[in-house]
Design a protein around this motif. Structure first.
Motif, short mmCIF file in Angstrom:
data_model
loop_
_atom_site.label_atom_id
_atom_site.label_comp_id
_atom_site.label_asym_id
_atom_site.label_seq_id
_atom_site.Cartn_x
_atom_site.Cartn_y
_atom_site.Cartn_z
N VAL A 669 72.87 46.59 -40.77
CA VAL A 669 71.63 46.12 -40.16
C VAL A 669 70.71 45.48 -41.21
N THR A 670 70.76 46.00 -42.44
CA THR A 670 69.89 45.51 -43.51
C THR A 670 70.09 44.02 -43.76
N PHE A 671 71.34 43.64 -43.77
CA PHE A 671 71.72 42.29 -44.15
C PHE A 671 71.55 41.31 -42.98
N THR A 672 71.74 41.80 -41.75
CA THR A 672 71.83 40.89 -40.60
C THR A 672 70.56 40.80 -39.77
N LEU A 673 69.65 41.77 -39.95
CA LEU A 673 68.51 41.82 -39.04
C LEU A 673 67.68 40.54 -39.03
N LEU A 674 67.49 39.95 -40.19
CA LEU A 674 66.64 38.75 -40.27
C LEU A 674 67.20 37.62 -39.40
N THR A 675 68.51 37.43 -39.43
CA THR A 675 69.13 36.40 -38.59
C THR A 675 68.91 36.74 -37.11
N ALA A 676 69.03 38.04 -36.78
CA ALA A 676 68.83 38.46 -35.38
C ALA A 676 67.40 38.19 -34.94
N LEU A 677 66.44 38.45 -35.86
CA LEU A 677 65.03 38.23 -35.52
C LEU A 677 64.74 36.75 -35.31
N ASP A 678 65.43 35.90 -36.05
CA ASP A 678 65.26 34.45 -35.93
C ASP A 678 65.52 33.95 -34.51
N ALA A 679 66.33 34.70 -33.76
CA ALA A 679 66.73 34.24 -32.43
C ALA A 679 65.69 34.58 -31.37
N ILE A 680 64.81 35.55 -31.66
CA ILE A 680 63.89 36.05 -30.63
C ILE A 680 63.10 34.95 -29.90
N PRO A 681 62.49 34.01 -30.64
CA PRO A 681 61.69 33.00 -29.92
C PRO A 681 62.53 32.12 -28.98
N HIS A 682 63.83 32.11 -29.16
CA HIS A 682 64.68 31.19 -28.40
C HIS A 682 65.47 31.88 -27.29
N LEU A 683 65.44 33.23 -27.26
CA LEU A 683 66.23 33.96 -26.25
C LEU A 683 65.31 34.77 -25.34
N ASP A 684 65.91 35.50 -24.37
CA ASP A 684 65.08 36.17 -23.37
C ASP A 684 64.67 37.58 -23.79
N ALA A 685 63.89 38.23 -22.92
CA ALA A 685 63.35 39.55 -23.21
C ALA A 685 64.47 40.60 -23.34
N ALA A 686 65.56 40.42 -22.59
CA ALA A 686 66.66 41.38 -22.65
C ALA A 686 67.28 41.40 -24.05
N TYR A 687 67.36 40.22 -24.66
CA TYR A 687 67.88 40.15 -26.03
C TYR A 687 67.02 40.98 -26.96
N LYS A 688 65.72 40.80 -26.84
CA LYS A 688 64.80 41.52 -27.71
C LYS A 688 64.94 43.03 -27.51
N GLU A 689 65.11 43.45 -26.25
CA GLU A 689 65.26 44.88 -25.97
C GLU A 689 66.53 45.44 -26.59
N LYS A 690 67.58 44.64 -26.52
CA LYS A 690 68.87 45.08 -27.07
C LYS A 690 68.79 45.24 -28.60
N LEU A 691 67.87 44.48 -29.19
CA LEU A 691 67.72 44.52 -30.65
C LEU A 691 66.92 45.75 -31.11
N ARG A 692 66.12 46.30 -30.20
CA ARG A 692 65.20 47.38 -30.56
C ARG A 692 65.83 48.52 -31.37
N PRO A 693 66.96 49.12 -30.91
CA PRO A 693 67.52 50.24 -31.70
C PRO A 693 67.87 49.86 -33.14
N TYR A 694 68.22 48.59 -33.35
CA TYR A 694 68.55 48.17 -34.71
C TYR A 694 67.29 48.08 -35.57
N VAL A 695 66.18 47.73 -34.92
CA VAL A 695 64.91 47.68 -35.65
C VAL A 695 64.50 49.11 -36.03
#
Ligand SMILES: [Ca+2]
Ligand SMILES: [Ca+2]
Ligand SMILES: [Ca+2]
Length: 842
Positions: A669-695
């Motif tokens: 998660v340490t290495f990949t989270l930043l790339t995952a966060l980059d997608a938030i403005p371009h994807l839907d709310a479900a994506y953001k929710e799915k990311l929550r446990p990794y945050v």
């Protein structure tokens, strides 16, 4: 007895007492010899770096906290250079019963082994060299035992050879001879570090002094070392004759035709009685905003005890300072060789000029004020980045930083060519060009890699990506730089009506698109053909002669028409195809095409076209590769697919992004989270929710860092120090706290800033050569390092870890790339971190 005699006797007894009890070096648990003020390391660090002699290995001396000597080993020349052969340490034995450390040193090229044994003796150590077989004939008169001393710690100080007084020179002025090249020991892989100008001879420095008893720096007890031997002359050389990064070398030749114990030195580093290292009080040299947490981290000698309290003084406008706060010191614990304590002065919020008083130690001053971080990226964007624009002349006021480099262009690297900067041309060119044929059109755009002048394509890809992210997230309209692609001219501090970041994106993209169109894919590097201009220090435009090499001409001959020369100094394109690199280029070119739309439409269109083609071709090529254990075929295409989705909105890229992202987050998660966060403005709310446990998982990682080290940031222990990891950590925190403020507290980003700006091990200087800091580092491994200087805005890799327990960052000696070099990728990451950090503060 008169009083004086009594006093002398008492002092003598005291001295004897200390000699008997405290002066012997002890073999410690970490396998080096230790007493207070003196550490003698014996092959704890090996000659295994990527660039051979990195002045980081061998027998080393850490003298009153500073690593002042290294390179203790059997070496094959008087003043070894970076690419001279280094020994493999094929065996290292720590013998606690005999209280010694023994190592076998092997030179494979000469089938030559020697053994070096180090044993504590008297006030120091005895170093003995053993030969089981006599020296190989080829190394007679070449093999000797060397120990190197750091010039910046010794110049201006006195020395005595057999009682003769002298002084270490500030700058190298010494005598040399030239000898036939046939007598020169081989260099690494047969490379040659110097151009002999057609003479067939190499330069050999002559010793400054010779004798059997050598005393260094009796005028500076913290640097005083005595070396004696009965076996052969000790010779003092100045390595700076051959290379600006050379050291003072003490050397004794090994005898020909002998075996057994062939050489013994006694090396006695002085230990100052009762010495305790001064506390290193780490704080932000840039200062603090009133509302933030403010914690100084105090680094203490093992023998030191933390004080109960420290104070904050405010400097009045009349120049007088008054104490305004006193607070408790809390102990954090031990981290490697030192003890750490913290002083929290968060409650001080009044703007002003302050300093910390810790016992008798007073720090330099710093500001508390709302605007202290406002300018943290300006020097990097206005000065460092434009100076590193390749294929342009760069001017600042009265000063030319460099002329237009590489006007003769780049030639096709011949197949099966190894390269000293860790690249290689494979068995084919993978282009339509023949070996050494000119590849026209590549000398446009792009950025110098770092302290050298090559284009590292991988780094240039990240650089454009970093600029695009800066542009898209923060839209910096800052315009302080004139950039004319038509004139091939850059003028600092001259606004030209176009935001600089857009011009930087354009400049990087120009080179990547040229590579894609002309070569057909990404080169590994556009770099030097010969080693003797790779280590060039000076104007980049004078690295080559500006004329193409013509094999019909003799060495150093210029054609009668003045259009070619016999100098083999040209730059080569290393073009072996790496589909992983093409993937990364596809990412960046897709992103760049968005940013350039409306500013340079034709370049934007070319970038997108090349991005799509490279992605298709790279996918096909990677599909033919065997998978690794994680089922990957190379190419970090998570970010690529995201960028392509953002640019095209095609579902296939989004599907691929998601398919790759989640398993990657599960792995790390340490290495990949930043790339995952980059997608938030371009994807839907479900994506953001799915990311929550990794945050949430990332937040656990942040909490873990508080326990890992006193600074609470990731501290790398590799051969290249870890500022990059700290910046990446800081950027991730900024974005994670923006999208998930209920999980990630933005205040963690201040720890990253604090670390970069002065709160770190070894010293408390800001690692950024920049405006705003009271005490920025003054020396960097930039392309002006021979002047012991810096290029504003550079970010040092920082605190380099030397095994087994030492962090260091020299600020009087620039020539350690692992701690002092700034790279174009690293410094543009700083642009993102700095912009994100400023945004968090807003
Ligand atoms: Ca390079
Ligand atoms: Ca501009
Ligand atoms: Ca040339």
């Amino acid at each position: 007895m008169n009083r004086l005699t009594i006093l002398s006797l008492a002092m003598l007894l005291l001295g004897t007492f200390h000699y008997a009890s405290g002066q012997e070096l002890k073999l410690n648990k970490l396998e080096y010899f230790e007493k207070q003020g003196v550490n003698v390391l014996v092959y704890n660090n090996l000659f295994t770096g990527g660039f051979n002699d990195e002045k980081n290995a061998g027998i080393e001396l850490i003298h009153h906290g500073v690593r002042t000597a290294q390179g203790g080993a059997v070496r094959l020349s008087n003043t070894p250079e970076q690419w001279d052969l280094v020994p493999d340490i094929s065996n290292r034995k720590v013998d606690r019963a005999s209280n010694n450390i023994e190592a076998t040193l092997r030179y494979k090229d000469y089938d030559f082994n020697s053994r070096v044994v180090v044993t504590p003796k008297g006030k120091g150590v005895e170093i003995s060299v053993y030969l089981d077989k006599p020296l190989p004939k080829a190394l007679e008169g070449a093999a000797g035992f060397n120990l190197e001393f750091l010039p910046s710690q010794y110049w201006g100080k006195a020395y005595l050879m057999d009682g003769r007084y002298n002084r270490f020179p500030r700058y190298v002025v010494g005598n040399t001879v030239t000898r036939p090249n046939s007598e020169k020991p081989k260099q690494f892989k047969g490379y040659n570090t110097s151009d002999d100008r057609g003479t067939g001879k190499f330069i050999d420095p002559l010793p400054l002094e010779k004798g059997r008893s050598f005393l260094l720096a009796p005028d500076e007890p913290s640097r005083l070392v005595k070396i004696t031997t009965q076996d052969a002359d000790l010779m003092l050389y100045d390595g700076r004759v051959l290379a600006q990064n050379g050291w003072f070398v003490v050397r004794s030749m090994l005898p020909a035709g002998k075996t057994g114990k062939v050489l013994t030195w006694t090396v006695e580093p002085n230990a100052i009685n009762g010495w305790v290292r001064e506390p290193n009080i780490g704080f932000s040299q840039v200062g603090y905003i009133p509302a933030q947490q403010k914690v100084a981290v105090i680094e203490l000698d093992k023998k030191d005890k933390p004080l109960q309290t420290a104070s904050l003084y405010k400097v009045g406008e009349d120049g007088n300072a008054t104490p305004v706060y006193s607070g408790k010191i809390s102990s954090w614990g031990d981290y490697f060789k030192y003890h750490y304590a913290k002083f929290d002065f968060t409650s001080v919020k009044t703007p002003g000029i302050y300093y910390i008083q810790y016992g008798k130690f007073k720090t330099n001053n710093f500001l508390i004020e709302n605007g202290v971080y406002d300018k943290i990226t300006d020097a990097t964007s206005d000065i460092w980045i434009p100076i590193h624009m390749n294929h342009m002349a760069v001017n600042e006021g009265y000063r030319v930083w460099h002329g237009e480099p590489f006007k003769e262009g780049y030639r096709q690297a011949p197949p099966n060519t190894d390269h000293f900067d860790l690249h290689a041309q494979g068995p084919t060119t993978d282009t339509r060009y023949k070996a050494l044929e000119l590849i026209p059109g590549l000398n446009v755009g792009g950025y110098f890699d770092a302290g050298d002048f090559d284009i590292e394509t991988g780094a240039n890809i990240s650089v454009v990506q970093n600029f695009v992210r800066t542009w898209e997230y923060f839209k910096p309209s800052r315009d302080q730089t004139f950039v004319s692609q038509k004139q091939r001219y850059v003028d600092l501090h001259r606004p030209d009506g176009t935001p600089d970041v857009l011009q930087f994106i354009e400049h990087g993209t120009l080179n990547l698109v040229a590579q894609a169109k002309i070569i057909g894919h990404m080169s590994q590097t556009l770099s030097n053909a010969v080693l003797d201009n790779y280590h060039h220090l000076g104007d980049a435009a004078s690295l080559t002669d500006g004329l193409p090499y013509n094999p019909a001409l003799g060495p150093h001959e210029v054609a009668p028409d003045g259009k070619s020369s016999g100098v083999k100094d040209d730059m080569w394109a290393f073009t072996s195809r790496n589909p992983g690199l093409d993937f990364n280029a596809a990412t960046t070119l897709a992103a760049a095409s968005r940013a350039l739309k409306g500013y340079n439409d034709s370049l934007a269109a070319s970038a997108l076209e090349q991005s799509k083609r490279l992605l298709i071709e790279a996918t096909e090529l990677l599909g033919k590769r065997p998978q690794d254990s994680l089922g990957r075929r190379g190419g970090s295409n998570i970010a690529t697919n995201l960028q392509l989705y953002i640019s095209t909105r095609e579902q296939q890229y989004l599907d691929k992004f998601q398919e790759l992202l989640w398993p990657a987050l599960d792995r790390n998660v340490t290495f990949t989270l930043l790339t995952a966060l980059d997608a938030i403005p371009h994807l839907d709310a479900a994506y953001k929710e799915k990311l929550r446990p990794y945050v949430v998982k990332y937040n656990d990682y942040i909490k873990g860092l508080e326990k890992d080290n006193p600074y609470g940031v990731p501290i790398g222990l590799g051969n290249w120090a870890g500022s990059g990891d700290v910046m990446n950590f800081g950027t991730t925190v900024c974005f994670a706290s923006k999208y998930f403020p209920e999980i990630i507290d933005a205040s963690h980003a201040f720890k990253a800033a604090g670390y970069l700006f002065g709160s770190h091990p070894y010293h408390n200087y800001s690692l950024v050569a920049t405006v705003g800091a009271t005490r920025p580092k003054a020396m960097f491994y930039g392309n002006n390092r021979a002047d012991f200087s810096f290029i504003p805005g550079n970010v040092a890799p920082g605190l380099l870890f030397r095994k087994p327990d030492h962090f260091e960052n020299y600020d009087d000696w620039p020539f350690f790339w692992g701690q002092n070099e700034g790279t174009i990728a690293g410094n543009t990451s700083y642009l993102i971190f700095g912009s994100a950090f400023k945004n968090v503060i807003k």
